[in-house]
Design an enzyme around this catalytic site. Structure first.
Site, PDB file in Angstrom:
ATOM      1  N   LYS A 279     -16.905  -0.867   6.779  1.00 34.42           N
ATOM      2  CA  LYS A 279     -17.442  -1.971   5.984  1.00 34.42           C
ATOM      3  C   LYS A 279     -19.115  -2.051   6.160  1.00 34.42           C
ATOM      4  O   LYS A 279     -19.468  -1.863   5.191  1.00 34.42           O
ATOM      5  CB  LYS A 279     -17.071  -3.252   6.051  1.00 34.42           C
ATOM      6  CG  LYS A 279     -17.073  -4.464   5.359  1.00 34.42           C
ATOM      7  CD  LYS A 279     -16.670  -5.551   6.246  1.00 34.42           C
ATOM      8  CE  LYS A 279     -17.114  -6.990   4.645  1.00 34.42           C
ATOM      9  NZ  LYS A 279     -16.221  -7.950   4.299  1.00 34.42           N
TER      10      LYS A 279
ATOM     11  N   PHE B 217     -10.547  -7.664  14.366  1.00 30.55           N
ATOM     12  CA  PHE B 217     -10.471  -8.031  13.872  1.00 30.55           C
ATOM     13  C   PHE B 217      -9.312  -6.965  12.907  1.00 30.55           C
ATOM     14  O   PHE B 217     -10.177  -6.386  11.985  1.00 30.55           O
ATOM     15  CB  PHE B 217      -9.828  -8.988  13.239  1.00 30.55           C
ATOM     16  CG  PHE B 217      -9.189  -9.801  11.995  1.00 30.55           C
ATOM     17  CD1 PHE B 217      -7.840  -9.920  12.575  1.00 30.55           C
ATOM     18  CD2 PHE B 217      -9.203  -9.300  10.917  1.00 30.55           C
ATOM     19  CE1 PHE B 217      -6.811 -10.815  10.942  1.00 30.55           C
ATOM     20  CE2 PHE B 217      -8.720 -10.075   9.988  1.00 30.55           C
ATOM     21  CZ  PHE B 217      -7.165 -10.574  10.017  1.00 30.55           C
ATOM     22  N   GLN B 218      -8.267  -6.887  12.006  1.00 34.61           N
ATOM     23  CA  GLN B 218      -7.498  -5.608  11.496  1.00 34.61           C
ATOM     24  C   GLN B 218      -7.914  -4.102  11.986  1.00 34.61           C
ATOM     25  O   GLN B 218      -8.117  -3.618  10.576  1.00 34.61           O
ATOM     26  CB  GLN B 218      -7.659  -6.124   9.851  1.00 34.61           C
ATOM     27  CG  GLN B 218      -6.670  -7.222   9.938  1.00 34.61           C
ATOM     28  CD  GLN B 218      -6.750  -7.338   8.419  1.00 34.61           C
ATOM     29  OE1 GLN B 218      -7.672  -7.691   7.597  1.00 34.61           O
ATOM     30  NE2 GLN B 218      -5.779  -8.326   8.055  1.00 34.61           N
TER      31      GLN B 218
ATOM     32  N   MET C 150      24.901   8.583   1.115  1.00 38.26           N
ATOM     33  CA  MET C 150      24.086   9.856   1.647  1.00 38.26           C
ATOM     34  C   MET C 150      24.927   9.825   3.339  1.00 38.26           C
ATOM     35  O   MET C 150      25.323  10.660   4.185  1.00 38.26           O
ATOM     36  CB  MET C 150      22.807  10.667   1.570  1.00 38.26           C
ATOM     37  CG  MET C 150      23.089  12.222   2.397  1.00 38.26           C
ATOM     38  SD  MET C 150      24.211  12.732   1.513  1.00 38.26           S
ATOM     39  CE  MET C 150      23.035  13.423   0.142  1.00 38.26           C
TER      40      MET C 150
ATOM     41  N   GLU D 255       0.478  -1.044   0.478  1.00 38.79           N
ATOM     42  CA  GLU D 255      -0.004  -0.387   0.052  1.00 38.79           C
ATOM     43  C   GLU D 255       1.064   1.167  -0.127  1.00 38.79           C
ATOM     44  O   GLU D 255       0.327   1.951  -0.374  1.00 38.79           O
ATOM     45  CB  GLU D 255      -0.528  -0.192   1.547  1.00 38.79           C
ATOM     46  CG  GLU D 255      -2.522  -1.063   0.835  1.00 38.79           C
ATOM     47  CD  GLU D 255      -1.327  -2.712   1.872  1.00 38.79           C
ATOM     48  OE1 GLU D 255      -0.812  -2.439   2.275  1.00 38.79           O
ATOM     49  OE2 GLU D 255      -3.028  -2.959   1.831  1.00 38.79           O
TER      50      GLU D 255
HETATM   51  C1  TPP Z   1      12.717   5.978   4.398  1.00 35.53           C
HETATM   52  C2  TPP Z   1      13.496   6.290   4.720  1.00 35.53           C
HETATM   53  N1  TPP Z   1      14.671   5.612   5.660  1.00 35.53           N
HETATM   54  C3  TPP Z   1      16.142   6.567   6.438  1.00 35.53           C
HETATM   55  C4  TPP Z   1      16.599   7.610   5.891  1.00 35.53           C
HETATM   56  C5  TPP Z   1      17.558   8.071   5.872  1.00 35.53           C
HETATM   57  N2  TPP Z   1      18.592   8.296   4.119  1.00 35.53           N
HETATM   58  C6  TPP Z   1      18.882   9.375   4.242  1.00 35.53           C
HETATM   59  S1  TPP Z   1      19.050   8.800   2.803  1.00 35.53           S
HETATM   60  C7  TPP Z   1      20.061   7.801   3.368  1.00 35.53           C
HETATM   61  C8  TPP Z   1      20.997   6.531   2.086  1.00 35.53           C
HETATM   62  C9  TPP Z   1      20.669   6.484   0.766  1.00 35.53           C
HETATM   63  O1  TPP Z   1      21.065   5.069   0.328  1.00 35.53           O
HETATM   64  P1  TPP Z   1      21.142   5.127  -1.076  1.00 35.53           P
HETATM   65  O2  TPP Z   1      19.497   5.238  -1.431  1.00 35.53           O
HETATM   66  O3  TPP Z   1      21.925   3.878  -1.455  1.00 35.53           O
HETATM   67  O4  TPP Z   1      21.498   6.114  -1.573  1.00 35.53           O
HETATM   68  P2  TPP Z   1      22.672   6.990  -2.364  1.00 35.53           P
HETATM   69  O5  TPP Z   1      22.731   8.104  -1.065  1.00 35.53           O
HETATM   70  O6  TPP Z   1      23.933   6.304  -1.656  1.00 35.53           O
HETATM   71  O7  TPP Z   1      22.853   8.111  -3.340  1.00 35.53           O
HETATM   72  C10 TPP Z   1      19.610   7.520   4.387  1.00 35.53           C
HETATM   73  C11 TPP Z   1      19.756   6.182   5.249  1.00 35.53           C
HETATM   74  C12 TPP Z   1      15.736   8.105   4.931  1.00 35.53           C
HETATM   75  N3  TPP Z   1      15.491   9.554   4.020  1.00 35.53           N
HETATM   76  N4  TPP Z   1      14.313   7.606   4.960  1.00 35.53           N
END
Ligand code: TPP
Length: 564
Positions: A159, A109-110, A463, A47
């Site tokens: 529902k 439930f749910q 990042m 979802e």
């Molecule tokens: C759902 C979620 N969890 C954690 C983060 C924190 N976060 C921001 S950028 C990043 C790394 C992303 O890694 P990747 O997709 O491999 O991209 P890259 O930075 O290597 O280009 C994280 C963990 C986030 N933005 N969203």
């Protein structure tokens, strides 16, 4: 007619052509009514993916995106998507089933308190207690989602309300005295804005997500006055990136020129933006000498973070042309020359004395698919894409700006492809983010959409790695993905999608145009240099004048690196 049929008829009345969703126990009556409906349904695999699809469908088309989910876990799976849409002002109507009214509050439930859970992440939400309210509530839901500052609205329907008989009209009056968005700007405020702009010697215009609805008004205003233009991450495409007056993105990973212009300007004309903290950096160091004119449709954004000296509440499509009529070309040649000097000194730069790097892949993508819609996941690749693959068209750079939701880009690409049939969509992804909603490869495969997924696979959460390298003494904590990443090409193939692992420049140069030309789904997994960093960078908590320029520094005459 049953309540569930009322729901489908109301969607038809609102011109809904496609719904993204996943069935389950409490929304079965709606799925039963859907069986006879002309509305297309896209069966998502989670979802959350459905909400991002509906969100991107709106962002790409301007038409409200619709998502269905069942109660409990189905509805709670929508939460991240709703929060993402809410932060980025995206019009989504989510319809969820709930347990029958007599069981609400009994831990049935749910059962989950979806009304309570989603209140903070929606523009508005409803729990429908009487089938007779359905036409009115659905009419209001579409109205609230799509007018003023757009946003998501959730309608939770028990529902037994879906099963109840209804024999009234499908027309409903909208009577919302507490909700009357201001579209027409106040004449006196517009006049004051024109006076401030006329007096400015070093003005800039900063365009945010609100600019996506007014690209022509933005361009006309900028060209008449000669004012230099910054577009925020959400504003990409609202002003053509190739234009001479364009100075790029501001903020944490903004261009040197944009951040310098902010620091030295004497006026900011903010247009449809909310001065997000990633844009402003430390507020006390943000545009210290500037008069701020802030045009926004949402009065709550005025002076929230940056004090507006001249606030104008209204729709850019109304305010900008009226403001323009009070102005002529500004006498700012010296300022424009200064900006040109910064632009010449700090063009986009990166080093290729190492294995394949993300930036060159993006430049190849730009060459091969310059007109494509771009969606992104979140991380370094998102910032590289914002800088190197900005779209020329509005509503075409689709990214999770406010919430920064990893897992957004792949489903968003599917939503955008449904919104704009016949257009190519490039999904720029990281190897971390893409795995957060990777199950939507099944949805992509089924619909054979023209989506090219470009994974910039650096084997790490890049990042996070960048912050750990720069600010945590290279203590790389829990960022390594490479040893357990799937073979992405094989994974794509397992879903019936063509996939390639790409290791070098020659292979990239050959495969990118081929993938774009295919007109169907292709996954390209580019194995890129692990330790690349996004430059410049404004460290968290620092001012935009304290950016670290890094690799963007010219080779000759380096400037001193200033850190927080
Ligand atoms: C759902 C979620 N969890 C954690 C983060 C924190 N976060 C921001 S950028 C990043 C790394 C992303 O890694 P990747 O997709 O491999 O991209 P890259 O930075 O290597 O280009 C994280 C963990 C986030 N933005 N969203």
């Amino acid at each position: 007619m049953k309540g569930s049929e009322v729901i489908m008829k109301m969607l038809e009345k609102h011109g809904v052509e496609v719904v993204f969703g996943h069935p389950g126990g409490t929304i079965m009556p709606v799925y039963d009514a859907l069986y006879d409906s002309p509305i297309k349904h896209v069966l998502v695999r989670h979802e959350q993916g459905g909400t991002h699809m509906a969100d991107a469908y709106f962002r790409a088309s301007g038409k409200v995106g619709v998502v269905f989910a069942t109660s409990g876990p189905g509805a709670t799976n929508l939460v991240t998507g709703l929060a993402t849409a809410h932060m980025d002002s995206s019009a989504v109507v989510a319809i969820t089933g709930n347990v029958v009214r007599s069981l609400i509050g009994t831990d049935a439930f749910q059962e989950a308190d979806v009304f309570g859970i989603t209140g903070p992440v929606t523009k508005h939400n409803y729990l429908v207690k009487d089938v007779n309210d359905l036409p009115r509530i659905l009419t209001e839901a579409f109205h609230i989602a799509s007018t003023g500052r757009p946003g998501p609205v959730l309608v939770d329907v028990p529902k037994d309300v879906q099963q109840a008989e209804y024999d009234g009209p499908l027309e409903a009056e909208i009577d919302l005295p507490g909700y009357r968005p201001t579209l027409v700007g106040h004449a006196r405020q517009i006049e004051k804005a024109s006076e401030a702009i006329r007096a400015a010697k070093r003005p800039i215009m900063m365009v945010g997500g609100g600019g996506q609805v007014a690209p022509e008004e933005v361009a006309a205003f900028a060209h008449l006055t000669g004012i230099p233009v910054i577009t925020t991450l959400m504003g990409i495409g609202a002003y053509p990136p190739g234009d001479q007056q364009f100075i790029g993105m501001p903020g944490m990973h903004g261009t040197v020129t944009a951040n310098r212009a902010i620091t030295h300007c004497d006026l900011i004309l903010g247009a449809g933006l909310r001065f997000d903290d990633r844009v402003t950096g430390k507020i006390s160091r943000f545009a210290p000498n500037a008069t701020v004119v802030h045009i926004d449709i949402d009065p709550a954004e005025i002076s929230k973070l940056v004090k507006a000296h001249v606030p104008v509440v209204g729709d850019l499509r109304d305010v900008l042309p009226r403001l323009q009529r009070l102005l002529s070309r500004l006498d700012i040649d010296e300022w424009r020359a200064q900006i040109t000097e910064w632009k010449d000194r700090y063009p986009e730069r990166y080093k290729t004395d190492k294995p394949l790097v993300s930036q060159e892949v993006l430049e190849m993508l730009r060459e091969a698919a310059g007109d494509a819609i771009v969606t992104t996941e979140v991380g370094q690749h998102q910032m590289f894409a914002a800088r190197l693959l900005p779209t020329k068209k509005p509503r075409s750079f689709i990214t999770s700006g406010g919430l920064g939701t990893m897992g957004f880009g792949l489903p968003a690409a599917i939503g955008a492809a449904f919104a704009r049939p016949g257009e190519t969509v490039v999904c720029v992804a990281g190897d971390g983010s893409v795995q957060m909603n990777i199950q939507e490869l099944a949805t992509l495969s089924k619909h054979r959409l023209p989506v090219v997924i470009a994974i910039l696979n650096n084997g790490v959460l890049g990042m996070v790695r960048q912050w750990q390298e720069l600010f945590h003494a290279q203590r790389y904590s829990e960022i390594y993905l490479a040893d357990s990443n799937p073979d992405f090409a094989k994974l794509a193939e397992a879903y019936g999608i063509e996939g390639h692992n790409v290791f070098d420049r020659d292979q990239a140069r050959k495969l990118i145009p081929e993938a774009i030309a295919k007109g169907g789904p292709v996954l390209l997994n580019f194995v890129v240099y692990e330790a690349e960093k996004v430059w410049p960078m404004v460290p968290a908590g620092a001012g935009v004048d304290e950016m670290i320029i890094g690799d963007q520094e010219p080779e000759q005459e380096p400037e001193p690196v200033v850190t927080a």
